[in-house]
Design a protein around this motif. Structure first.
Motif, short mmCIF file in Angstrom:
data_model
loop_
_atom_site.label_atom_id
_atom_site.label_comp_id
_atom_site.label_asym_id
_atom_site.label_seq_id
_atom_site.Cartn_x
_atom_site.Cartn_y
_atom_site.Cartn_z
N LEU A 102 1.06 -1.26 -0.03
CA LEU A 102 -0.18 -0.04 -0.04
C LEU A 102 0.94 1.22 -0.05
CD1 LEU A 102 -2.84 1.14 0.03
CD2 LEU A 102 -2.74 1.08 2.49
N GLY A 103 2.10 1.42 0.67
CA GLY A 103 2.94 2.21 0.69
C GLY A 103 3.44 2.49 -0.76
N LYS A 104 3.70 1.52 -1.48
CA LYS A 104 4.26 1.82 -2.85
C LYS A 104 3.13 2.18 -3.70
CE LYS A 104 7.79 -1.63 -2.73
NZ LYS A 104 8.45 -2.76 -3.34
N VAL A 105 1.99 1.95 -3.36
CA VAL A 105 0.42 2.50 -4.32
C VAL A 105 0.86 3.95 -3.98
CG1 VAL A 105 -1.97 2.54 -4.42
CG2 VAL A 105 -0.67 0.27 -4.25
N HIS A 106 0.56 4.44 -2.55
CA HIS A 106 0.68 5.93 -2.46
C HIS A 106 1.91 6.47 -2.78
CE1 HIS A 106 -2.17 4.83 1.29
NE2 HIS A 106 -2.79 4.87 0.21
N ALA A 107 2.86 5.96 -3.06
CA ALA A 107 4.13 6.60 -3.81
C ALA A 107 3.97 6.69 -5.10
CB ALA A 107 5.49 5.86 -3.28
N GLY A 108 2.89 6.17 -5.86
CA GLY A 108 2.75 6.37 -7.07
C GLY A 108 3.08 5.37 -7.95
N GLY A 115 -8.15 1.19 1.20
CA GLY A 115 -7.03 0.88 2.18
C GLY A 115 -6.54 -0.71 2.07
N ILE A 116 -6.34 -1.17 3.26
CA ILE A 116 -6.11 -2.70 3.44
C ILE A 116 -7.70 -3.02 3.85
CG2 ILE A 116 -5.04 -4.39 4.62
CD1 ILE A 116 -2.61 -2.68 4.76
N TYR A 140 -5.85 -10.27 2.93
CA TYR A 140 -5.56 -8.77 2.99
C TYR A 140 -5.70 -8.18 1.45
CZ TYR A 140 -4.33 -9.16 7.81
OH TYR A 140 -4.30 -9.42 9.06
N HIS A 141 -6.79 -7.43 1.30
CA HIS A 141 -6.81 -6.82 -0.33
C HIS A 141 -6.46 -5.41 -0.31
CE1 HIS A 141 -9.34 -10.59 -1.15
NE2 HIS A 141 -9.50 -10.50 0.45
N ILE A 142 -6.09 -5.04 -1.39
CA ILE A 142 -6.23 -3.66 -1.84
C ILE A 142 -6.69 -3.50 -3.02
CG2 ILE A 142 -4.50 -1.50 -2.26
CD1 ILE A 142 -2.08 -2.95 -0.80
N ILE A 143 -7.89 -2.60 -3.07
CA ILE A 143 -8.70 -2.58 -4.25
C ILE A 143 -8.57 -1.38 -5.20
CG2 ILE A 143 -11.05 -2.97 -5.18
CD1 ILE A 143 -11.56 -4.26 -2.17
N LYS A 144 -8.60 -1.21 -6.47
CA LYS A 144 -8.66 -0.32 -7.29
C LYS A 144 -9.87 -0.55 -8.32
CE LYS A 144 -6.17 2.41 -10.96
NZ LYS A 144 -5.01 2.57 -11.83
N CYS A 145 -10.77 0.39 -8.08
CA CYS A 145 -12.00 0.69 -9.20
C CYS A 145 -11.31 0.95 -10.45
CB CYS A 145 -12.73 1.58 -8.47
SG CYS A 145 -14.58 1.49 -9.35
N ALA A 190 -17.14 -7.42 3.29
CA ALA A 190 -16.27 -6.51 3.25
C ALA A 190 -15.48 -6.07 2.15
CB ALA A 190 -14.93 -6.94 4.45
N PHE A 191 -15.26 -7.13 1.13
CA PHE A 191 -14.61 -6.66 -0.22
C PHE A 191 -15.53 -6.02 -0.68
CE2 PHE A 191 -13.66 -7.45 -4.43
CZ PHE A 191 -12.11 -7.44 -4.35
N GLU A 192 -16.95 -6.52 -0.91
CA GLU A 192 -17.96 -5.85 -1.81
C GLU A 192 -18.32 -4.32 -1.43
OE1 GLU A 192 -22.39 -6.49 -2.25
OE2 GLU A 192 -21.27 -8.50 -2.96
N GLU A 193 -18.19 -4.26 0.10
CA GLU A 193 -18.60 -2.80 0.47
C GLU A 193 -17.52 -1.62 0.19
OE1 GLU A 193 -19.58 -0.51 4.73
OE2 GLU A 193 -18.97 -2.74 4.82
#
Length: 361
Positions: free
Chosen positions: A224-230, A273-274, A281-286, A258-261
């Motif tokens: 997630l940190g790498k995602v936030h770093a772009g 987020g996570i 643990y999932h990190i989701i991009k729409c 939880a995933f769906e919401e």
């Protein structure tokens, strides 16, 4: 005439049928149902497999269904499929139970047709007769003799099959709920999964220990940190995700809550987020918050599901009061026919061909 009740039976691949059978398990058996009166008796004709109220199923009917189903599986998956088992029950045994349940339901629905005064039209009767003749001509001498399949039995089977479908269509005819875009909305997401379980030698899911789970969470935080770093989400998915699928399109009520919401609360290109589920643990991009074509298709699925619910309520209320009698001795003796000359597998395909024009009216 729609016959949508039988589309699943006719069109499913053998692999999908296998999954469906194992999912239904014991609930598919003739003797299931809390309110059904079950009587095992000895007063049967020698080839009578079961009775439901005043309706009877004979051995040739069962063997035609069972043999066609067996050969459909083998045509799609090969004869090695019969080595498959689930919870100690062989696929052959499970298919046998499912065929019994299918025939029992058809017989019960024909009794329900009597209650509602539903009958086949002259055109439908003619189609059943044509299907019987076509199927009979497709059989070789060994198949005709072994299955005890004559045109009279085949015509009756096609008529009962068609009448059961007609009863279903009658019961759901006025069920046309309005489904909103929001209710049927389908979204598409990409996700990164860091698992919190492993698989044992029996292919059963085993949760991580707390220590291993904490390590998985730290790894998810790192990603997630790498995602936030772009960093590129797709590249991170390819590098870190432990799910063989990275992209999912789905509607409400189909994924882990939880995933769906989390997914449905994202806008296009937004990243969660996570999110913790039983898988990890999932990190989701729409990717897309709305797909017109998928949403319209999902509306049709929702409508069909609600029709099935209405039908099942009516059907269950009717069949619950019927007495079912199983010829246990004969039933126990039934099994697959092992003969290379018996390859028939087109009973249901021939039905579809002969009733196609009626379904389109």
């Amino acid at each position: 005439m729609g016959f949508s009740y039988y589309k699943t039976i006719i069109k499913l691949s053998a692999a999908a049928m296998a999954a469906m059978i194992f999912m239904t398990g014991c609930e598919s058996k003739l003797n299931s149902g809390r309110h059904t009166r079950i009587v095992l008796t000895t007063g049967f004709d020698k080839d009578e497999v079961f009775r439901i109220d005043k309706s009877s199923c004979k051995l040739p009917e069962l063997m035609i269904y069972l043999t066609n189903t067996k050969n459909q599986y083998e045509n799609a998956l090969g004869s090695q499929i019969w080595q498959t088992s689930y919870n100690g029950e062989s696929l052959e045994s499970n298919i046998k139970e499912t065929v019994l349940a299918r025939l029992a339901r058809i017989k019960a629905m024909n009794l329900l047709a009597d209650q509602y005064g539903i009958v086949l039209s002259e055109e439908e009767l003619a189609s059943a007769d044509a299907a019987a003749s076509q199927y009979y001509e497709s059989l070789n001498d060994t198949e005709r003799e072994t299955l005890k399949a004559d045109k009279k039995i085949l015509r009756m089977m096609y008529e009962e099959y068609a009448l059961a479908g007609k009863v279903y269509e009658y019961l759901i005819a006025d069920i046309n709920p309005e489904i909103s875009d929001d209710e049927a909305r389908t979204i598409t997401v990409q996700h990164i999964l860091i698992k919190t379980y492993t698989m044992n030698e029996d292919e059963e899911s085993v949760p991580y220990s707390e220590t291993a789970k904490n390590k998985a969470y730290l790894r998810a935080q790192e990603v997630l940190g790498k995602v936030h770093a772009g960093e590129d989400f797709a590249a991170l998915t390819a590098e870190y995700s432990e799910d063989s699928n990275s992209i999912y399109s789905f509607g409400k009520g189909t994924m882990d809550p939880a995933f769906e919401e989390a997914a449905f609360n994202l806008g296009t290109d937004e990243i969660s987020g996570i999110i913790e589920t039983s898988q990890g643990y999932h990190i989701i991009k729409c990717i897309s918050t709305f797909d017109r074509d998928e949403t319209d298709r999902n509306k049709l699925k929702i409508v069909e599901q609600r029709r099935k619910e209405v039908f099942n309520e009516e059907y269950s209320g009717f069949v619950g009061g019927l007495t079912r009698n199983l010829n246990q001795e004969l039933w126990d003796s039934v099994g697959f026919i092992q003969n290379d000359e018996i390859t028939t597998s087109n009973f249901f395909q021939i039905y579809q061909e002969n009733f196609q024009n009626l379904r389109e009216k």
